[in-house]
Motif scaffolding. Structure first.
Motif, PDB file in Angstrom:
ATOM      1  N   PRO A  92       0.805  -1.225   0.000  1.00 15.18           N
ATOM      2  CA  PRO A  92       0.000   0.000   0.000  1.00 15.18           C
ATOM      3  C   PRO A  92       0.838   1.275   0.000  1.00 15.18           C
ATOM      4  O   PRO A  92       0.486   2.249  -0.678  1.00 15.18           O
ATOM      5  CB  PRO A  92      -0.833  -0.132   1.275  1.00 15.18           C
ATOM      6  N   ASP A  93       1.960   1.293   0.740  1.00 13.27           N
ATOM      7  CA  ASP A  93       2.778   2.508   0.778  1.00 13.27           C
ATOM      8  C   ASP A  93       3.472   2.747  -0.561  1.00 13.27           C
ATOM      9  O   ASP A  93       3.610   3.893  -1.013  1.00 13.27           O
ATOM     10  CB  ASP A  93       3.807   2.425   1.910  1.00 13.27           C
ATOM     11  N   VAL A 102       1.797  12.774   0.698  1.00 17.64           N
ATOM     12  CA  VAL A 102       2.275  11.394   0.840  1.00 17.64           C
ATOM     13  C   VAL A 102       3.666  11.378   1.464  1.00 17.64           C
ATOM     14  O   VAL A 102       3.969  10.535   2.329  1.00 17.64           O
ATOM     15  CB  VAL A 102       2.276  10.691  -0.533  1.00 17.64           C
ATOM     16  N   LEU A 103       4.511  12.303   1.056  1.00 18.53           N
ATOM     17  CA  LEU A 103       5.872  12.349   1.589  1.00 18.53           C
ATOM     18  C   LEU A 103       5.881  12.720   3.073  1.00 18.53           C
ATOM     19  O   LEU A 103       6.711  12.210   3.840  1.00 18.53           O
ATOM     20  CB  LEU A 103       6.710  13.343   0.790  1.00 18.53           C
ATOM     21  N   ARG A 104       4.972  13.578   3.480  1.00 19.56           N
ATOM     22  CA  ARG A 104       4.909  13.923   4.918  1.00 19.56           C
ATOM     23  C   ARG A 104       4.568  12.694   5.748  1.00 19.56           C
ATOM     24  O   ARG A 104       5.082  12.508   6.853  1.00 19.56           O
ATOM     25  CB  ARG A 104       3.885  15.027   5.139  1.00 19.56           C
ATOM     26  N   GLU A 105       3.657  11.861   5.251  1.00 20.27           N
ATOM     27  CA  GLU A 105       3.322  10.631   5.975  1.00 20.27           C
ATOM     28  C   GLU A 105       4.530   9.711   6.056  1.00 20.27           C
ATOM     29  O   GLU A 105       4.721   9.002   7.062  1.00 20.27           O
ATOM     30  CB  GLU A 105       2.167   9.923   5.285  1.00 20.27           C
ATOM     31  N   ALA A 106       5.367   9.714   5.024  1.00 17.38           N
ATOM     32  CA  ALA A 106       6.541   8.838   5.021  1.00 17.38           C
ATOM     33  C   ALA A 106       7.587   9.275   6.037  1.00 17.38           C
ATOM     34  O   ALA A 106       8.439   8.462   6.436  1.00 17.38           O
ATOM     35  CB  ALA A 106       7.154   8.806   3.620  1.00 17.38           C
ATOM     36  N   LEU A 107       7.543  10.519   6.474  1.00 21.95           N
ATOM     37  CA  LEU A 107       8.533  10.995   7.443  1.00 21.95           C
ATOM     38  C   LEU A 107       8.453  10.243   8.768  1.00 21.95           C
ATOM     39  O   LEU A 107       9.439  10.192   9.520  1.00 21.95           O
ATOM     40  CB  LEU A 107       8.336  12.501   7.695  1.00 21.95           C
ATOM     41  N   ALA A 108       7.286   9.651   9.050  1.00 16.12           N
ATOM     42  CA  ALA A 108       7.129   8.932  10.323  1.00 16.12           C
ATOM     43  C   ALA A 108       7.807   7.573  10.310  1.00 16.12           C
ATOM     44  O   ALA A 108       7.927   6.937  11.365  1.00 16.12           O
ATOM     45  CB  ALA A 108       5.638   8.766  10.627  1.00 16.12           C
ATOM     46  N   ARG A 109       8.278   7.115   9.163  1.00 16.69           N
ATOM     47  CA  ARG A 109       8.926   5.804   9.081  1.00 16.69           C
ATOM     48  C   ARG A 109      10.439   5.986   9.024  1.00 16.69           C
ATOM     49  O   ARG A 109      10.955   6.699   8.138  1.00 16.69           O
ATOM     50  CB  ARG A 109       8.424   5.053   7.851  1.00 16.69           C
ATOM     51  N   PRO A 110      11.169   5.388   9.941  1.00 15.92           N
ATOM     52  CA  PRO A 110      12.627   5.609  10.013  1.00 15.92           C
ATOM     53  C   PRO A 110      13.341   5.310   8.701  1.00 15.92           C
ATOM     54  O   PRO A 110      14.263   6.047   8.324  1.00 15.92           O
ATOM     55  CB  PRO A 110      13.062   4.659  11.130  1.00 15.92           C
ATOM     56  N   GLU A 111      12.950   4.232   8.018  1.00 11.17           N
ATOM     57  CA  GLU A 111      13.672   3.863   6.799  1.00 11.17           C
ATOM     58  C   GLU A 111      13.392   4.817   5.636  1.00 11.17           C
ATOM     59  O   GLU A 111      14.117   4.816   4.622  1.00 11.17           O
ATOM     60  CB  GLU A 111      13.334   2.417   6.400  1.00 11.17           C
ATOM     61  N   GLY A 154      12.331  13.250   3.336  1.00 11.91           N
ATOM     62  CA  GLY A 154      12.499  14.645   3.711  1.00 11.91           C
ATOM     63  C   GLY A 154      13.199  15.443   2.625  1.00 11.91           C
ATOM     64  O   GLY A 154      12.817  16.591   2.333  1.00 11.91           O
ATOM     65  N   ILE A 155      14.245  14.864   2.025  1.00 14.06           N
ATOM     66  CA  ILE A 155      14.958  15.561   0.946  1.00 14.06           C
ATOM     67  C   ILE A 155      14.038  15.769  -0.251  1.00 14.06           C
ATOM     68  O   ILE A 155      13.981  16.860  -0.835  1.00 14.06           O
ATOM     69  CB  ILE A 155      16.205  14.751   0.544  1.00 14.06           C
ATOM     70  N   ARG A 156      13.294  14.735  -0.597  1.00 14.14           N
ATOM     71  CA  ARG A 156      12.390  14.853  -1.737  1.00 14.14           C
ATOM     72  C   ARG A 156      11.264  15.839  -1.437  1.00 14.14           C
ATOM     73  O   ARG A 156      10.844  16.601  -2.321  1.00 14.14           O
ATOM     74  CB  ARG A 156      11.801  13.474  -2.076  1.00 14.14           C
ATOM     75  N   ASN A 169      17.039   7.813  -4.606  1.00  8.93           N
ATOM     76  CA  ASN A 169      17.229   7.385  -3.219  1.00  8.93           C
ATOM     77  C   ASN A 169      15.900   7.048  -2.547  1.00  8.93           C
ATOM     78  O   ASN A 169      15.799   6.070  -1.795  1.00  8.93           O
ATOM     79  CB  ASN A 169      17.965   8.468  -2.436  1.00  8.93           C
ATOM     80  N   LEU A 170      14.880   7.854  -2.823  1.00 10.81           N
ATOM     81  CA  LEU A 170      13.579   7.593  -2.222  1.00 10.81           C
ATOM     82  C   LEU A 170      12.987   6.301  -2.763  1.00 10.81           C
ATOM     83  O   LEU A 170      12.422   5.498  -2.009  1.00 10.81           O
ATOM     84  CB  LEU A 170      12.641   8.769  -2.472  1.00 10.81           C
ATOM     85  N   ARG A 171      13.117   6.074  -4.038  1.00  9.69           N
ATOM     86  CA  ARG A 171      12.600   4.835  -4.618  1.00  9.69           C
ATOM     87  C   ARG A 171      13.322   3.624  -4.019  1.00  9.69           C
ATOM     88  O   ARG A 171      12.698   2.593  -3.769  1.00  9.69           O
ATOM     89  CB  ARG A 171      12.761   4.860  -6.145  1.00  9.69           C
ATOM     90  N   GLY A 172      14.607   3.746  -3.829  1.00 10.57           N
ATOM     91  CA  GLY A 172      15.326   2.643  -3.220  1.00 10.57           C
ATOM     92  C   GLY A 172      14.838   2.359  -1.814  1.00 10.57           C
ATOM     93  O   GLY A 172      14.713   1.189  -1.408  1.00 10.57           O
ATOM     94  N   ALA A 173      14.538   3.398  -1.045  1.00  8.83           N
ATOM     95  CA  ALA A 173      14.021   3.212   0.308  1.00  8.83           C
ATOM     96  C   ALA A 173      12.655   2.541   0.296  1.00  8.83           C
ATOM     97  O   ALA A 173      12.315   1.777   1.214  1.00  8.83           O
ATOM     98  CB  ALA A 173      13.949   4.557   1.023  1.00  8.83           C
ATOM     99  N   TYR A 174      11.873   2.800  -0.733  1.00  7.41           N
ATOM    100  CA  TYR A 174      10.557   2.155  -0.869  1.00  7.41           C
ATOM    101  C   TYR A 174      10.663   0.729  -1.417  1.00  7.41           C
ATOM    102  O   TYR A 174       9.674   0.007  -1.458  1.00  7.41           O
ATOM    103  CB  TYR A 174       9.658   2.965  -1.805  1.00  7.41           C
ATOM    104  N   GLY A 175      11.842   0.321  -1.861  1.00  6.45           N
ATOM    105  CA  GLY A 175      11.991  -0.997  -2.466  1.00  6.45           C
ATOM    106  C   GLY A 175      11.552  -1.037  -3.911  1.00  6.45           C
ATOM    107  O   GLY A 175      11.177  -2.105  -4.415  1.00  6.45           O
ATOM    108  N   LEU A 176      11.615   0.088  -4.594  1.00 10.28           N
ATOM    109  CA  LEU A 176      11.222   0.175  -6.002  1.00 10.28           C
ATOM    110  C   LEU A 176      12.456   0.197  -6.892  1.00 10.28           C
ATOM    111  O   LEU A 176      13.591   0.218  -6.410  1.00 10.28           O
ATOM    112  CB  LEU A 176      10.382   1.441  -6.215  1.00 10.28           C
TER     113      LEU A 176
END
Length: 407
Positions: free
Chosen positions: A236-237, A284-293, A299-301, A342-349
């Protein structure tokens, strides 16, 4: 003794001359009117035969009907020639189609009516030519080598033909949306996969054709396997991020066709649509800030998205074309490929930067077109001249599109 003279030979017997018959008393030859009727109504070649027979009998028997026979001969010749021409015109395409069918018997798959193809179906076309004006579709299992994969099969809803340019634009937008939903991780698509679409022409529209077929074409290589990776196949994320990012990318690619100096209001509306799409991505990016990985790359994006969004907001409020252009160019300079990777890599994409993104033009310079031009574009009174400079890059590497000919 004298010899008596031989007896005189009697004069040869002559047949009495036939007394001339009045024209009104002569018998009418039956083949003469028959040739005219047959030539007009049913079988012109038979009319020719009957006319010739009538002329021969009239000459030999002294019958009436020569004008009718001549008229029957002329009419039969003309109608026979017209019939042969019509048959030749109609049979030409048919024979070409039959020859094509014989030639394409070796195409892998089952010959299918294009309206029966649905999202997820894979198919082949003869010769791998997805730009053929009248392609044949052979449906095949996606595990086999195939040249196209359907991302969407829909009907256009307009009651009247909206014009070639509008059909092309709306078809391209609809098919980009369909592809973004079908293969959400656009960076994961192979470089040879291009977007194609098959839309009705003005002529086929008049015959009731409203079918729009959106396709991922892979004809350049022997491709196996489905390219589908929709929301149901992602976390979902991942789906939330890709949905927002793809929507923002689609909005940025939707610049008006008109020149900026002549259509500033349309450009301002476009800028506002981009700003709204970037606002959704930022949420969507603000919600992702709550996840350490995800916190650091998100934040950069997020900073880049917000900075770009501010410039698009200024563009939407511009009162002069030059003001719009300056804000547009500043907005184009903000996003970086590194931050997105970098963000895509953190999402596993996928993290392999696609060719179309590496070839991003310099801000302020012309972008690559979103679509390949038609091979033989039809005359369209709504056609516009080339638009002005476009800082934003093409959304994808330019691909083929098959449009305005019907399927």
């Amino acid at each position: 003794m004298s010899t008596p003279p031989p007896p005189a030979w009697p004069p040869p017997h002559r047949r009495p001359a036939a007394s001339p018959q009045a024209e009104g008393d002569a018998e009418l030859n039956g083949f003469a009117p028959a040739s005219l009727l047959v030539g007009l109504l049913c079988l012109p070649p038979l009319g020719i035969v009957l006319a010739v027979v009538a002329l021969v009998q009239i000459s030999r028997k002294g019958e009436r009907g020569r004008p009718l026979a001549l008229a029957g001969l002329a009419v039969s010749l003309v109608t026979t020639a017209a019939a042969l021409f019509t048959v030749a015109q109609a049979a030409g395409p048919l024979f070409e189609r039959l020859d094509a069918l014989e030639q394409y018997e070796s195409v892998a798959g089952e010959l299918t009516v294009p309206e029966e193809l649905q999202a997820g179906d894979c198919f082949n076309v003869p010769g791998g030519d997805l730009l053929d004006e009248d392609p044949l579709f052979y449906r095949i299992d996606c595990a086999e080598v195939h040249q196209g994969e359907v991302t969407s099969s829909t009907l256009l809803g307009q009651p009247a033909f909206p014009g070639g340019r509008k059909v092309k634009r709306s078809a391209a937008e609809a098919c980009w949306r369909a592809q973004d939903a079908y293969a959400m991780d656009t960076w994961a698509l192979p470089p040879y996969a291009d977007m194609f679409y098959f839309a009705p022409s003005r002529e086929s529209w008049g015959d009731g054709d409203r079918h729009l077929l959106c396709v991922l074409g892979t004809a350049e290589v022997e491709h196996r396997g489905s390219l589908r990776r929709d929301a149901g196949m992602l976390r979902p994320d991942q789906a939330a991020y890709l949905g927002a990012a793809n929507e923002a990318e689609l909005a940025r690619s939707g610049a008006p066709d008109e020149d900026l100096d002549e259509a500033l209001p349309a450009y301002r509306e476009w800028a506002r649509s981009v700003e709204r799409a970037l606002a959704r991505e930022a949420a969507v990016l603000r919600e992702a800030l709550a996840r350490p990985e995800l916190a650091e790359p998100a934040g950069i994006r997020l900073k880049e998205v917000e900075a770009s969004r501010a410039e698009w907001q200024r563009a939407g409020e511009a009162v002069r074309p030059d003001d719009f252009r300056e804000a547009w160019e500043r907005a184009a300079r903000v996003p970086t490929v590194a931050a997105e990777r970098n963000l895509r890599g953190a999402y596993g994409l996928a993290t392999t930067v696609p060719d179309w993104l590496e070839e991003r033009p310099e801000p302020g310079g012309p972008a690559e077109p979103d679509e390949a031009p038609e091979e033989a574009p039809e005359e369209d009174p709504e056609a516009d001249p080339d638009a002005g400079p476009r800082p934003e890059p093409a959304r994808r590497r330019p691909g083929g599109d098959t449009v305005l000919h019907g399927i």
